[in-house]
Scaffold this motif. Sequence first.
Motif, mmCIF file in Angstrom:
data_model
loop_
_atom_site.group_PDB
_atom_site.id
_atom_site.type_symbol
_atom_site.label_atom_id
_atom_site.label_comp_id
_atom_site.label_asym_id
_atom_site.label_seq_id
_atom_site.Cartn_x
_atom_site.Cartn_y
_atom_site.Cartn_z
ATOM 1 N N VAL A 73 0.850 -1.191 0.000
ATOM 2 C CA VAL A 73 0.000 0.000 0.000
ATOM 3 C C VAL A 73 0.885 1.241 0.000
ATOM 4 C CG1 VAL A 73 -1.863 -1.164 1.224
ATOM 5 C CG2 VAL A 73 -0.109 0.035 2.529
ATOM 6 N N THR A 74 0.294 2.349 -0.398
ATOM 7 C CA THR A 74 1.002 3.625 -0.403
ATOM 8 C C THR A 74 0.673 4.384 0.875
ATOM 9 O OG1 THR A 74 0.933 3.759 -2.814
ATOM 10 C CG2 THR A 74 1.332 5.809 -1.623
ATOM 11 N N VAL A 75 1.699 4.842 1.569
ATOM 12 C CA VAL A 75 1.501 5.572 2.816
ATOM 13 C C VAL A 75 0.886 6.935 2.508
ATOM 14 C CG1 VAL A 75 2.633 6.574 4.833
ATOM 15 C CG2 VAL A 75 3.461 4.399 3.892
ATOM 16 N N ILE A 89 -4.805 6.680 7.934
ATOM 17 C CA ILE A 89 -3.811 5.607 8.025
ATOM 18 C C ILE A 89 -4.502 4.244 8.091
ATOM 19 C CG2 ILE A 89 -2.093 4.581 9.582
ATOM 20 C CD1 ILE A 89 -1.234 7.481 10.263
ATOM 21 N N ARG A 90 -5.525 4.148 8.903
ATOM 22 C CA ARG A 90 -6.253 2.870 9.026
ATOM 23 C C ARG A 90 -6.983 2.519 7.743
ATOM 24 N NH1 ARG A 90 -8.797 3.404 15.187
ATOM 25 N NH2 ARG A 90 -6.785 3.290 16.276
ATOM 26 N N ALA A 91 -7.502 3.538 7.052
ATOM 27 C CA ALA A 91 -8.201 3.283 5.790
ATOM 28 C C ALA A 91 -7.253 2.706 4.746
ATOM 29 C CB ALA A 91 -8.844 4.565 5.283
ATOM 30 N N ALA A 92 -5.964 3.007 4.874
ATOM 31 C CA ALA A 92 -4.962 2.486 3.940
ATOM 32 C C ALA A 92 -4.487 1.092 4.337
ATOM 33 C CB ALA A 92 -3.776 3.439 3.868
ATOM 34 N N GLY A 93 -5.071 0.527 5.401
ATOM 35 C CA GLY A 93 -4.680 -0.805 5.835
ATOM 36 C C GLY A 93 -3.443 -0.818 6.707
ATOM 37 N N LEU A 94 -3.120 0.328 7.303
ATOM 38 C CA LEU A 94 -1.925 0.457 8.134
ATOM 39 C C LEU A 94 -2.319 0.740 9.583
ATOM 40 C CD1 LEU A 94 -0.015 2.742 5.623
ATOM 41 C CD2 LEU A 94 0.492 0.326 6.063
ATOM 42 N N GLN A 114 5.775 12.368 9.971
ATOM 43 C CA GLN A 114 5.364 10.969 9.908
ATOM 44 C C GLN A 114 6.510 10.124 9.376
ATOM 45 O OE1 GLN A 114 2.370 11.815 6.531
ATOM 46 N NE2 GLN A 114 3.105 9.757 6.066
ATOM 47 N N ASP A 115 6.502 8.842 9.754
ATOM 48 C CA ASP A 115 7.518 7.889 9.292
ATOM 49 C C ASP A 115 6.862 6.513 9.167
ATOM 50 O OD1 ASP A 115 9.962 6.726 8.608
ATOM 51 O OD2 ASP A 115 10.463 6.318 10.701
ATOM 52 N N PRO A 116 6.832 5.910 7.963
ATOM 53 C CA PRO A 116 7.390 6.356 6.679
ATOM 54 C C PRO A 116 6.712 7.625 6.165
ATOM 55 C CG PRO A 116 6.838 3.999 6.639
ATOM 56 C CD PRO A 116 6.212 4.575 7.853
ATOM 57 N N GLY A 117 7.418 8.310 5.275
ATOM 58 C CA GLY A 117 6.913 9.551 4.738
ATOM 59 C C GLY A 117 5.810 9.356 3.721
ATOM 60 N N PRO A 118 5.164 10.430 3.327
ATOM 61 C CA PRO A 118 4.084 10.364 2.338
ATOM 62 C C PRO A 118 4.551 9.731 1.035
ATOM 63 C CG PRO A 118 4.191 12.537 3.361
ATOM 64 C CD PRO A 118 5.409 11.803 3.799
ATOM 65 N N GLY A 119 3.727 8.825 0.490
ATOM 66 C CA GLY A 119 4.024 8.207 -0.787
ATOM 67 C C GLY A 119 4.913 6.986 -0.720
ATOM 68 N N ALA A 120 5.457 6.680 0.460
ATOM 69 C CA ALA A 120 6.307 5.493 0.593
ATOM 70 C C ALA A 120 5.462 4.236 0.448
ATOM 71 C CB ALA A 120 7.026 5.502 1.935
ATOM 72 N N GLU A 121 6.083 3.160 -0.002
ATOM 73 C CA GLU A 121 5.391 1.874 -0.095
ATOM 74 C C GLU A 121 5.576 1.103 1.210
ATOM 75 O OE1 GLU A 121 6.556 -0.352 -3.496
ATOM 76 O OE2 GLU A 121 5.280 0.790 -4.857
ATOM 77 N N ALA A 122 4.501 0.491 1.645
ATOM 78 C CA ALA A 122 4.538 -0.306 2.871
ATOM 79 C C ALA A 122 3.635 -1.516 2.691
ATOM 80 C CB ALA A 122 4.084 0.524 4.067
ATOM 81 N N GLN A 123 3.801 -2.486 3.549
ATOM 82 C CA GLN A 123 2.935 -3.656 3.505
ATOM 83 C C GLN A 123 1.742 -3.426 4.415
ATOM 84 O OE1 GLN A 123 5.389 -7.014 4.544
ATOM 85 N NE2 GLN A 123 6.352 -7.093 2.538
#
Length: 221
Positions: free
Chosen positions: A71-73, A88-93, A113-122
Motif C-alpha cells: 500500500v502507499t503511505v 492511516i487505518r483506511a490504507a490498511g496500516l 510521519q515515518d514512513p513519509g508520504p508516498g512510501a510503499e509499505a505492507q
Amino acid sequence: RQTTVPDVEGLNLDEAREEIRDAQLRVGETTEEASEEAPEGEVISQDPPADERVDRGSQVDLVVSTGPEVVTVPNVINQSEEAAIAEIRAAGLNEDVARAPSDDVDEGLVISQDPGPGAEAQAGDTVRILVSEGSEERSMPDVTGQDGDEAENVLESDYGLDVSQQDETEQPCTEPPGFVCRQEPEPGTPVSEGDEATLFVQGGGAQVPLVAVALSLLGLL
C-alpha cells in the motif's frame, strides 16, 4: 475412473502442479491474491479440496499468494490527529502516536510521519506520527504582592524558569519585607522553560517609605 485430489495448499506453485499431474489431474485456473500469512508463490487454496474423489483428467483451480498487500503511505502531515489516524487505518496500516511541543505547528496537528508520504509499505505496517502539543511558551503570571520565596518556587516548578530575587531599590514599594514589588518579565509576557526571571522584593530591613507612612497616619492612604 476416479482419483483423489492431492492436498497442495502450502506448496509453491511448481510443487503443486507436479502433485496435481501425478494424480492424473490437470491444473486449472490459477489466480493470485494478497496474503499476510502466505509468502509469495505459495498456494493459498484449491478447488476441488484435498481428498475429494474426482474423475481423472479433471482440473484443479488454484489461488496463489502474492505476499502481503503493498500500500502507499498517505500524507497526513498538518492533519488533525483524529483525521490522520482514520486515513492511516483506511490504507490498511496501523498508527503509533507520539507528541512533542512545537512553535510552528498548531496543537493537535501532525508535525511529521515515518514512513513519509508516498512510501510503499505492507498492509499492517505501522506509521509513526508526531503530534504537536502546541507552543512551549506560556504567559508570565503576575506574582507581585506575593511572598518572594513562594513566587520563586511556583515559577521554577510550574514554569521551568530560572528565577533570581533582588532587593527593590529603584522605586518605592509598600509590600512587606520579602514580598514581590515588581517582576521582570512583566505579567502576560510569553515565557518558555529555561527563561530567566527576576523578582524585585522589599528588602528585609526596609520600611514603607516615610511619605507613605505620614499619609497613612493622616488617613490619606
